[in-house]
Design a protein around this motif. Structure first.
Motif, mmCIF file in Angstrom:
data_model
loop_
_atom_site.group_PDB
_atom_site.id
_atom_site.type_symbol
_atom_site.label_atom_id
_atom_site.label_comp_id
_atom_site.label_asym_id
_atom_site.label_seq_id
_atom_site.Cartn_x
_atom_site.Cartn_y
_atom_site.Cartn_z
ATOM 1 N N ALA A 19 0.790 -0.771 -0.173
ATOM 2 C CA ALA A 19 -0.008 -0.127 -0.363
ATOM 3 C C ALA A 19 0.959 1.312 -0.143
ATOM 4 O O ALA A 19 0.382 2.495 -0.524
ATOM 5 N N ALA A 20 1.893 1.335 0.783
ATOM 6 C CA ALA A 20 3.121 2.630 0.773
ATOM 7 C C ALA A 20 3.329 2.683 -0.478
ATOM 8 O O ALA A 20 3.837 3.838 -0.477
ATOM 9 N N ARG A 21 3.575 1.230 -1.405
ATOM 10 C CA ARG A 21 4.596 1.723 -2.608
ATOM 11 C C ARG A 21 3.969 2.010 -3.454
ATOM 12 O O ARG A 21 3.627 2.887 -4.294
ATOM 13 N N ARG A 22 2.196 1.579 -3.562
ATOM 14 C CA ARG A 22 1.373 2.344 -4.550
ATOM 15 C C ARG A 22 1.334 3.575 -4.582
ATOM 16 O O ARG A 22 1.284 4.221 -5.605
ATOM 17 N N GLN A 23 1.244 4.427 -3.111
ATOM 18 C CA GLN A 23 0.972 5.724 -2.854
ATOM 19 C C GLN A 23 2.302 6.341 -3.162
ATOM 20 O O GLN A 23 2.192 7.748 -4.434
ATOM 21 N N ALA A 24 3.363 6.389 -2.750
ATOM 22 C CA ALA A 24 4.020 6.639 -3.475
ATOM 23 C C ALA A 24 4.422 6.380 -4.864
ATOM 24 O O ALA A 24 5.009 7.569 -5.554
ATOM 25 N N VAL A 25 3.848 5.726 -5.382
ATOM 26 C CA VAL A 25 4.246 5.921 -6.655
ATOM 27 C C VAL A 25 3.052 6.858 -8.014
ATOM 28 O O VAL A 25 3.496 7.356 -8.729
ATOM 29 N N LEU A 26 2.091 6.421 -7.020
ATOM 30 C CA LEU A 26 0.872 7.513 -7.414
ATOM 31 C C LEU A 26 1.150 9.320 -7.317
ATOM 32 O O LEU A 26 1.364 9.894 -7.755
ATOM 33 N N ASP A 27 2.477 9.238 -5.576
ATOM 34 C CA ASP A 27 2.735 10.907 -5.587
ATOM 35 C C ASP A 27 3.811 10.837 -6.904
ATOM 36 O O ASP A 27 3.338 12.535 -7.014
#
Length: 63
Positions: A34-42
């Motif tokens: 979940a953290a990795r996905r958010q970092a990519v989106l950011d």
């Protein structure tokens, strides 16, 4: 690898644990995903704000 302490509000703990279980992942792997996905989106949003999104798109992809 860094070690972090994460405080999760009691009201969302059950849904996070259920999500990890349903995905067949450990709690740690689920939260890291979940953290990795958010970092990519950011990062993608940041590139789009800089006007770089069009240069990175191809094959019908958009940011």
């Amino acid at each position: 690898m860094a070690v972090m302490t994460l405080r999760i509000p009691d009201d969302i703990d059950p849904s996070i644990r259920a999500g990890a279980n349903a995905a067949g992942l450990s709690l740690n792997a689920y939260i890291v995903r979940a953290a990795r996905r958010q970092a990519v989106l950011d990062a993608a949003q940041h590139l789009a704000q800089l006007g770089l999104g069009d240069d990175l798109c191809g094959e019908g992809d958009t940011l």
